[in-house]
Design a protein around this motif. Structure first.
Motif, short mmCIF file in Angstrom:
data_model
loop_
_atom_site.label_atom_id
_atom_site.label_comp_id
_atom_site.label_asym_id
_atom_site.label_seq_id
_atom_site.Cartn_x
_atom_site.Cartn_y
_atom_site.Cartn_z
N ASP A 30 -2.64 -14.24 -0.88
CA ASP A 30 -1.54 -14.21 -1.84
C ASP A 30 -0.80 -12.90 -1.65
OD1 ASP A 30 0.17 -14.04 -3.98
OD2 ASP A 30 -1.35 -14.41 -5.52
N ARG A 31 0.39 -12.94 -1.12
CA ARG A 31 1.11 -11.70 -0.78
C ARG A 31 1.44 -10.85 -1.99
NH1 ARG A 31 6.65 -11.41 -0.91
NH2 ARG A 31 6.66 -10.25 1.04
N ASP A 32 1.39 -11.43 -3.19
CA ASP A 32 1.68 -10.68 -4.41
C ASP A 32 0.43 -10.26 -5.16
OD1 ASP A 32 4.45 -11.04 -3.96
OD2 ASP A 32 4.40 -12.99 -4.95
N ALA A 33 -0.75 -10.57 -4.61
CA ALA A 33 -1.98 -10.39 -5.37
C ALA A 33 -2.26 -8.93 -5.71
CB ALA A 33 -3.16 -10.98 -4.60
N LEU A 34 -2.05 -8.03 -4.78
CA LEU A 34 -2.38 -6.62 -5.03
C LEU A 34 -1.56 -6.07 -6.17
CD1 LEU A 34 -4.00 -4.14 -4.20
CD2 LEU A 34 -2.22 -3.61 -2.53
N LEU A 35 -0.25 -6.28 -6.13
CA LEU A 35 0.61 -5.79 -7.21
C LEU A 35 0.37 -6.56 -8.50
CD1 LEU A 35 3.99 -5.17 -5.33
CD2 LEU A 35 2.08 -3.61 -5.70
N GLY A 36 0.13 -7.87 -8.38
CA GLY A 36 -0.14 -8.66 -9.58
C GLY A 36 -1.40 -8.23 -10.28
N GLU A 37 -2.41 -7.83 -9.52
CA GLU A 37 -3.66 -7.38 -10.13
C GLU A 37 -3.51 -6.03 -10.81
OE1 GLU A 37 -7.91 -7.60 -10.91
OE2 GLU A 37 -6.29 -9.03 -10.55
N LEU A 38 -2.71 -5.16 -10.23
CA LEU A 38 -2.62 -3.79 -10.72
C LEU A 38 -1.54 -3.56 -11.76
CD1 LEU A 38 -3.08 -1.85 -7.35
CD2 LEU A 38 -4.74 -2.10 -9.20
N PHE A 39 -0.52 -4.42 -11.80
CA PHE A 39 0.62 -4.13 -12.67
C PHE A 39 0.89 -5.22 -13.71
CE2 PHE A 39 1.29 -1.58 -8.88
CZ PHE A 39 1.49 -0.32 -9.45
N THR A 40 -0.09 -6.08 -13.96
CA THR A 40 -0.02 -7.03 -15.08
C THR A 40 -1.30 -6.91 -15.89
OG1 THR A 40 -0.97 -8.87 -13.82
CG2 THR A 40 1.42 -8.64 -13.77
N ARG A 41 -1.22 -7.26 -17.16
CA ARG A 41 -2.36 -7.05 -18.05
C ARG A 41 -3.53 -7.94 -17.69
NH1 ARG A 41 -3.05 -4.19 -22.33
NH2 ARG A 41 -0.82 -3.72 -22.46
N ASP A 42 -3.30 -9.18 -17.31
CA ASP A 42 -4.38 -10.11 -17.05
C ASP A 42 -4.82 -10.15 -15.60
OD1 ASP A 42 -4.55 -10.92 -19.71
OD2 ASP A 42 -2.91 -12.34 -19.45
N GLY A 43 -3.98 -9.65 -14.67
CA GLY A 43 -4.34 -9.64 -13.28
C GLY A 43 -4.37 -11.03 -12.66
N VAL A 44 -4.77 -11.10 -11.40
CA VAL A 44 -4.79 -12.38 -10.68
C VAL A 44 -6.12 -12.61 -9.97
CG1 VAL A 44 -2.29 -12.37 -10.33
CG2 VAL A 44 -3.77 -11.33 -8.60
N LEU A 72 0.83 -1.20 0.00
CA LEU A 72 0.00 0.00 0.00
C LEU A 72 0.87 1.25 0.00
CD1 LEU A 72 -2.68 -1.11 2.63
CD2 LEU A 72 -3.00 -0.91 0.15
N ALA A 73 1.94 1.24 0.80
CA ALA A 73 2.86 2.37 0.81
C ALA A 73 3.53 2.55 -0.55
CB ALA A 73 3.92 2.16 1.89
N LEU A 74 3.86 1.43 -1.21
CA LEU A 74 4.46 1.51 -2.54
C LEU A 74 3.51 2.18 -3.52
CD1 LEU A 74 6.68 0.82 -4.57
CD2 LEU A 74 5.63 -1.45 -4.80
N LEU A 75 2.22 1.81 -3.49
CA LEU A 75 1.25 2.46 -4.37
C LEU A 75 1.23 3.96 -4.14
CD1 LEU A 75 -1.83 0.04 -4.20
CD2 LEU A 75 -0.16 0.25 -6.04
N HIS A 76 1.29 4.35 -2.87
CA HIS A 76 1.30 5.78 -2.56
C HIS A 76 2.52 6.48 -3.15
CE1 HIS A 76 0.85 9.47 -0.24
NE2 HIS A 76 2.10 9.31 0.18
N THR A 77 3.68 5.86 -2.99
CA THR A 77 4.90 6.50 -3.50
C THR A 77 4.93 6.53 -5.03
OG1 THR A 77 6.14 4.41 -3.46
CG2 THR A 77 6.22 5.78 -1.49
N LEU A 78 4.15 5.67 -5.68
CA LEU A 78 4.05 5.69 -7.14
C LEU A 78 3.02 6.68 -7.65
CD1 LEU A 78 4.32 1.86 -7.94
CD2 LEU A 78 6.06 3.62 -8.33
N GLY A 79 2.42 7.42 -6.72
CA GLY A 79 1.52 8.50 -7.14
C GLY A 79 0.05 8.16 -7.10
N VAL A 80 -0.31 7.00 -6.55
CA VAL A 80 -1.72 6.66 -6.42
C VAL A 80 -2.32 7.43 -5.25
CG1 VAL A 80 -3.36 4.80 -5.89
CG2 VAL A 80 -1.42 4.36 -7.40
N ARG A 81 -3.50 8.01 -5.46
CA ARG A 81 -4.23 8.69 -4.38
C ARG A 81 -5.03 7.62 -3.64
NH1 ARG A 81 -5.58 14.27 -6.04
NH2 ARG A 81 -7.77 13.84 -5.57
N LEU A 82 -4.62 7.33 -2.42
CA LEU A 82 -5.04 6.11 -1.75
C LEU A 82 -5.97 6.40 -0.57
CD1 LEU A 82 -4.38 3.09 -2.08
CD2 LEU A 82 -2.59 3.38 -0.37
N VAL A 83 -7.15 5.73 -0.60
CA VAL A 83 -8.06 5.72 0.54
C VAL A 83 -8.15 4.29 1.03
CG1 VAL A 83 -10.39 6.19 1.37
CG2 VAL A 83 -9.38 7.66 -0.41
#
Length: 440
Positions: A266-280, A47-58
């Motif tokens: 799945d510890r990689d699910a959030l990033l896998g869903e957001l940063f791959t074309r097909d998601g998880v 979640l912190a990584l998403l924030h540092t990448l410029g995502v406006r996070l709630v």
């Protein structure tokens, strides 16, 4: 060339998504189980990584599991009516205590530094407050639900102001009334109503399940609300997944572009869903994430990228940008998340009552499904609309596919005169023909 750093390829492939997500608003629901044990630290870091990448996070968090255990340990047995808990004074004390503990834990994990993590030294402001207004559930069937509440209004301007200050907004499942009361809320409803009020780009629901599966056990990666409801009714999904699906469909119908159901297990699910074309996980969208549609001029670059590898191998005749621009109205495409992954063209010979099915291509990464059939079906519908009664195709490499779809061997002499004049004997393409089936 093999690389000693396989993550580098993943990082390169994720760069379009990093750019696409920057400045976007994501509302993320995290159920309380995800904030316990080993999952906690990796999720907070992501979640912190998403924030540092410029995502406006709630971030909206649930506490149902923690509250249930705390009530059990103190011997409190809450009353239920119509599958909803009556929140009396003693139960509300436990709810408030568990929410405070979890909120403090989240704020501590997001505090500057994140020791022993890749984000050490980052400063992240996590801010909460009276940002959700509530009303009481009230009395139903003679039962007073006391401190149980419903979302009345989300203070969207205040949340936007905090996001513009680059804060992570943390929303507990609590609401405040105009009379100064505090009410227990359903976290999923808080997430849904916040996403709708903010017109969020994404609502992400992190639960135990990876998403919805069909009758054959296959993960459904993309569904419209109607499709999701039909599958959910026929499945034996968990109560949590059923609830998340309901929330996702309601959010989609109220204007949230995309809602994602992913698993915190799945510890990689959030990033896998957001940063791959097909998601998880499973994504619910107002419109199809992958759709067949008429081509537009802005698709030219995608068409060229799709066709050029086959042209280089001699499978297709080379088509220049200028030719594609002139013939763009003849093309249909399959678009997946902004990428052209398939195409086909119908060149009509109205005087002869037939049309040429040309340039049927599906990207290498998306073959093996029914996309070729989708393209053929779309071409057939367009041909019938134009009053054509027959299709023909010229091919040097894929005759078997056409045979499987009802085409038979034809003759160059039977081609329309205009097409016969441009036929290239050096390519020696096979001529395949098929009568158009009647419209069903």
């Amino acid at each position: 060339m093999n690389t000693a750093f396989p993550f580098a390829d993943w990082f390169r492939n994720s760069s379009p998504y990093i750019d696409a997500h920057r400045g976007r608003t994501f509302v993320i629901l995290v159920e309380s189980e995800a904030l316990e044990g080993e999952e906690q630290s990796s999720l907070i870091q992501d979640l912190a990584l998403l924030h540092t990448l410029g995502v406006r996070l709630v971030l909206v968090f649930g506490v149902r599991g923690r509250v249930a255990r705390a009530l059990e340990s103190t011997g409190i047995v809450p009353r239920c009516h119509q599958q909803q808990v009556v929140i009396d004074d003693s139960t509300m004390d436990v709810v408030e205590r568990e929410i405070a503990r979890l909120r403090l834990l989240i704020e501590a994990q997001l505090s500057p530094g994140l020791p022993n993590s890749p984000l050490h030294g980052m400063e992240i402001n996590a801010i909460s407050g009276n940002l959700v207004m509530a009303r009481p559930v009230g009395i139903r069937d003679g039962v007073d639900f006391q401190h149980a509440g419903e979302v009345r209004r989300v203070r969207a301007p205040a949340i936007r102001g905090l996001l513009e200050q680059q804060a992570v907004v943390v929303l507990p499942p609590l609401g405040y009334s105009s009379t100064g009361e505090v009410f227990d809320l359903d976290a999923a409803e808080v997430a849904r109503d916040t996403a709708i009020a903010l017109a969020a780009d994404k609502l992400i629901l992190l639960g135990r399940s990876a998403g919805l599966h069909d009758a054959r056990g296959r993960l459904c990666r993309q569904l419209t609300p109607g499709e999701a409801n039909a599958l959910a009714d026929a499945s034996d999904s968990s109560a949590e997944l059923q609830r998340h699906l309901q929330i996702a469909c309601e959010a989609a119908r109220q204007g949230v572009g995309r809602t994602h159901l992913v698993s915190w297990q799945d510890r990689d699910a959030l990033l896998g869903e957001l940063f791959t074309r097909d998601g998880v996980g499973t994504m619910i969208t107002r419109e199809r994430y992958e759709q067949v549609r008429a081509a537009r001029l802005e698709d030219i670059g995608g068409l060229l990228a799709l066709l050029q590898p086959l042209e280089a191998r001699g499978v297709l005749v080379t088509r220049s940008r200028e030719r594609l621009e002139q013939e763009i109205d003849d093309y249909i495409v399959i678009e997946r998340d902004g990428m052209v992954i398939g195409c086909a063209a119908l060149h009509a010979f109205t005087e002869a009552g037939c049309g040429e099915l040309a340039c049927v291509v599906v990207h290498d990464s998306y073959r093996g499904g029914d996309r070729g059939n989708l393209l053929l079906g779309a071409i057939e519908r367009e041909a019938r609309r134009q009053g054509l009664h027959e299709l023909f195709a010229l091919t040097t490499h894929t005759s078997h596919w056409f045979f499987e779809h009802g085409f038979t061997e034809g003759d160059v002499a039977a081609l329309p005169e205009r097409r016969r004049r441009s036929w290239n004997p050096q390519r020696n393409s096979r001529v395949l023909v098929r009568s158009l089936p009647a419209a069903s």
